[in-house]
Motif scaffolding. Structure first.
Motif, PDB file in Angstrom:
ATOM      1  N   GLY A   1       0.700  -1.265  -0.048  1.00 30.45           N
ATOM      2  CA  GLY A   1       0.049  -0.212  -0.162  1.00 30.45           C
ATOM      3  C   GLY A   1       0.863   1.253  -0.093  1.00 30.45           C
ATOM      4  N   PHE A   2       0.212   2.315  -0.112  1.00 34.77           N
ATOM      5  CA  PHE A   2       0.802   3.769   0.035  1.00 34.77           C
ATOM      6  C   PHE A   2       0.463   4.426   0.891  1.00 34.77           C
ATOM      7  N   LYS A   3       1.568   5.092   1.540  1.00 31.36           N
ATOM      8  CA  LYS A   3       1.321   5.765   2.780  1.00 31.36           C
ATOM      9  C   LYS A   3       1.466   7.332   2.648  1.00 31.36           C
ATOM     10  N   TYR A   4       0.478   8.035   3.020  1.00 29.85           N
ATOM     11  CA  TYR A   4       0.331   9.426   3.193  1.00 29.85           C
ATOM     12  C   TYR A   4       1.257   9.986   3.905  1.00 29.85           C
ATOM     13  N   HIS A   5       2.155  11.097   3.642  1.00 26.58           N
ATOM     14  CA  HIS A   5       2.978  11.794   4.373  1.00 26.58           C
ATOM     15  C   HIS A   5       2.483  13.086   4.342  1.00 26.58           C
ATOM     16  N   ALA A   6       2.877  13.716   5.708  1.00 23.33           N
ATOM     17  CA  ALA A   6       2.461  15.232   5.815  1.00 23.33           C
ATOM     18  C   ALA A   6       3.201  16.070   4.942  1.00 23.33           C
ATOM     19  N   ASN A   7       4.141  15.924   4.158  1.00 26.73           N
ATOM     20  CA  ASN A   7       4.845  16.951   3.288  1.00 26.73           C
ATOM     21  C   ASN A   7       4.481  16.563   1.860  1.00 26.73           C
ATOM     22  N   GLN A   8       3.643  15.818   1.570  1.00 30.66           N
ATOM     23  CA  GLN A   8       2.840  15.546   0.136  1.00 30.66           C
ATOM     24  C   GLN A   8       2.138  16.598  -0.357  1.00 30.66           C
ATOM     25  N   LEU A   9       2.201  17.256  -1.458  1.00 31.90           N
ATOM     26  CA  LEU A   9       1.690  18.191  -2.138  1.00 31.90           C
ATOM     27  C   LEU A   9       0.351  17.564  -3.035  1.00 31.90           C
ATOM     28  N   SER A  10      -0.662  18.522  -2.803  1.00 30.98           N
ATOM     29  CA  SER A  10      -2.006  17.970  -3.469  1.00 30.98           C
ATOM     30  C   SER A  10      -1.709  18.554  -5.192  1.00 30.98           C
ATOM     31  N   SER A  11      -0.939  19.548  -5.307  1.00 29.51           N
ATOM     32  CA  SER A  11      -0.674  19.874  -6.796  1.00 29.51           C
ATOM     33  C   SER A  11       0.341  18.922  -7.450  1.00 29.51           C
ATOM     34  N   SER A  12       0.864  17.749  -6.760  1.00 34.83           N
ATOM     35  CA  SER A  12       1.620  16.771  -7.542  1.00 34.83           C
ATOM     36  C   SER A  12       0.866  15.956  -8.384  1.00 34.83           C
ATOM     37  N   ILE A  13      -0.468  15.891  -8.278  1.00 36.20           N
ATOM     38  CA  ILE A  13      -1.285  15.044  -9.115  1.00 36.20           C
ATOM     39  C   ILE A  13      -1.437  15.715 -10.454  1.00 36.20           C
ATOM     40  N   GLU A  14      -1.709  17.060 -10.504  1.00 34.00           N
ATOM     41  CA  GLU A  14      -1.779  17.638 -11.535  1.00 34.00           C
ATOM     42  C   GLU A  14      -0.302  17.715 -12.286  1.00 34.00           C
ATOM     43  N   LYS A  15       0.659  17.897 -11.541  1.00 35.66           N
ATOM     44  CA  LYS A  15       2.250  17.858 -12.429  1.00 35.66           C
ATOM     45  C   LYS A  15       2.091  16.272 -13.050  1.00 35.66           C
ATOM     46  N   TYR A  16       1.901  15.329 -11.931  1.00 30.47           N
ATOM     47  CA  TYR A  16       2.034  13.983 -12.480  1.00 30.47           C
ATOM     48  C   TYR A  16       1.110  13.595 -13.800  1.00 30.47           C
ATOM     49  N   ASN A  17      -0.017  14.220 -13.882  1.00 35.83           N
ATOM     50  CA  ASN A  17      -0.682  14.074 -15.204  1.00 35.83           C
ATOM     51  C   ASN A  17      -0.102  14.960 -16.424  1.00 35.83           C
ATOM     52  N   ASP A  18       0.263  16.091 -15.979  1.00 38.78           N
ATOM     53  CA  ASP A  18       0.932  16.789 -17.113  1.00 38.78           C
ATOM     54  C   ASP A  18       2.301  16.160 -17.645  1.00 38.78           C
ATOM     55  N   GLU A  19       3.055  15.515 -16.964  1.00 37.23           N
ATOM     56  CA  GLU A  19       4.273  14.719 -17.331  1.00 37.23           C
ATOM     57  C   GLU A  19       3.923  13.265 -18.143  1.00 37.23           C
ATOM     58  N   LYS A  20       2.492  12.809 -17.715  1.00 38.25           N
ATOM     59  CA  LYS A  20       2.097  11.820 -18.592  1.00 38.25           C
ATOM     60  C   LYS A  20       1.804  12.289 -19.989  1.00 38.25           C
ATOM     61  N   LEU A  21       1.344  13.339 -20.083  1.00 36.59           N
ATOM     62  CA  LEU A  21       0.981  13.829 -21.484  1.00 36.59           C
ATOM     63  C   LEU A  21       1.987  13.927 -22.480  1.00 36.59           C
ATOM     64  N   LEU A  22       3.341  13.836 -21.950  1.00 34.66           N
ATOM     65  CA  LEU A  22       4.702  13.957 -22.794  1.00 34.66           C
ATOM     66  C   LEU A  22       4.677  12.546 -23.458  1.00 34.66           C
ATOM     67  N   PHE A  23       4.091  11.499 -22.812  1.00 28.67           N
ATOM     68  CA  PHE A  23       4.401  10.091 -23.535  1.00 28.67           C
ATOM     69  C   PHE A  23       3.126   9.271 -23.902  1.00 28.67           C
ATOM     70  N   VAL A  24       2.092   9.398 -23.151  1.00 27.77           N
ATOM     71  CA  VAL A  24       0.929   8.675 -23.806  1.00 27.77           C
ATOM     72  C   VAL A  24       0.159   9.096 -24.856  1.00 27.77           C
ATOM     73  N   GLU A  25      -0.560   8.097 -25.573  1.00 28.55           N
ATOM     74  CA  GLU A  25      -1.216   8.475 -26.722  1.00 28.55           C
ATOM     75  C   GLU A  25      -2.390   9.191 -26.676  1.00 28.55           C
ATOM     76  N   GLY A  26      -2.993   9.693 -25.622  1.00 28.37           N
ATOM     77  CA  GLY A  26      -4.204  10.406 -25.406  1.00 28.37           C
ATOM     78  C   GLY A  26      -5.606   9.539 -25.720  1.00 28.37           C
ATOM     79  N   PRO A  27      -6.613   9.546 -25.019  1.00 31.01           N
ATOM     80  CA  PRO A  27      -7.900   8.992 -25.261  1.00 31.01           C
ATOM     81  C   PRO A  27      -8.371   9.530 -26.528  1.00 31.01           C
ATOM     82  N   ARG A  28      -8.678   8.506 -27.293  1.00 27.94           N
ATOM     83  CA  ARG A  28      -9.728   8.768 -28.649  1.00 27.94           C
ATOM     84  C   ARG A  28     -10.917   9.036 -28.420  1.00 27.94           C
TER      85      ARG A  28
END
Length: 316
Positions: free
Chosen positions: A248-275
């Protein structure tokens, strides 16, 4: 045991110290240890495939013990454990050193980030099955026994367990059984954006799938390296699911909610995108996530469930 040429740390100019560890000269700032440096080696055995677990860490002194203990205290014993530390200066290395006789190989040296360290770990594994576990996260005591049984008994290349989350006190606060992960939707980058994410801490794969990964690309990533692995694997095989709590994944106090948006932005650099024609399927899958386990298993053969009558894991 002769040290293989591909151990990058072992080609450095280093001298052995009194603890049996190796410390490089100060300009390299490299420390390494583990059973490999003592001449020990491991391999797959009949009915006991070797599972390679990689942990990457940087300044994780408050989390690393729990992670290490969850690996070395597994009920399944044919495990190769490798820890890649990024040159921590907070006491993490001293914590790792405590477990020197239980870790196959560990190294502490500066790197360019988490996925640079992970690639280093991938080049060191000998196991038939591979996974990685970040500092702070941990496995269930019997997780690798489940994984070994399924990989040994079935033609499976890629496996995930239940999605589990812990709070800061290591208490389980969420658990669910994933829906079917479709290869085309993985490649399109749908999971974690339109549908629930694939939980890295519960994912295991055959070493051969790493041949599909561009290590030079992966090591430059900052956040979405796990999804890049899934994207590469999905070109070849389906992700199967076992109805079991593995890790499992453990939540830590220093994790930032904005990381999810940055995570998905980085995905866009290599995924094919939904048709466009994927969206009805995405809507159906969104509903399917809420189906009870019995219905999920009925609709797909990508699930493994435990048969109490046969006392073994079987396809649903």
């Amino acid at each position: 045991m002769k040290k293989p040429d591909f151990y990058p740390a072992m080609s450095r100019n280093s001298e052995k110290n009194v603890d049996g560890l190796k410390t490089s000269d100060l300009t390299l700032n490299l420390v390494e240890g583990g059973l490999r440096l003592q001449g020990a080696g491991k391999e797959s055995l009949p009915k006991m495939p070797l599972i390679s677990v990689i942990t990457v860490v940087y300044n994780g002194v408050g989390y690393i013990d729990e992670t290490i203990l969850s690996v070395i205290n597994q009920s399944y014993k044919n495990i190769e454990y490798i820890i890649i530390d990024g040159g921590s200066d907070d006491g993490t290395v001293e914590r790792i050193r405590k477990y020197n006789d239980y870790i196959d190989y560990w190294i502490s040296e500066s790197d360019s980030g988490m996925y640079d360290a992970l690639v280093k770990g991938f080049t060191l594994v000998n196991g038939e099955i591979v996974c990685y576990l970040n500092a702070g996260d941990y496995y269930h005591h019997n997780a690798l026994a489940v994984v070994a049984e399924i990989f040994d008994s079935y033609d499976v290349e890629w496996l995930a367990g239940m999605r589990v989350n812990y709070n800061e006190n290591s208490q389980v606060i969420h658990a669910d059984l994933p829906s079917v992960y479709r290869k085309e939707l993985v490649r399109a980058g749908v999971y974690g954006k339109f549908l629930p994410y694939i939980q890295q801490e519960s994912v295991f794969w055959r070493k051969s799938l790493l041949d599909l990964v561009d290590y030079a690309y992966l090591k430059k990533m900052k956040l979405a390296g796990d999804y890049y692995l899934w994207y590469c694997f999905a070109k070849s095989t389906d992700l199967n699911i076992v109805n079991s709590y593995l890790g499992g994944f453990k939540y830590h106090a220093n994790q930032l909610s904005s990381s999810i948006e940055k995570y998905n932005d980085e995905k866009l650099l290599f995924v094919e995108g939904p048709r466009l024609y994927y969206f009805p399927l995405i809507m159906f899958e969104a509903v399917f996530w809420f189906f009870p386990v019995r219905l999920k298993v009925l609709f797909s053969k990508k699930y493994f469930i435990y048969s109490r009558e046969r006392k073994m894991w079987i396809r649903g």
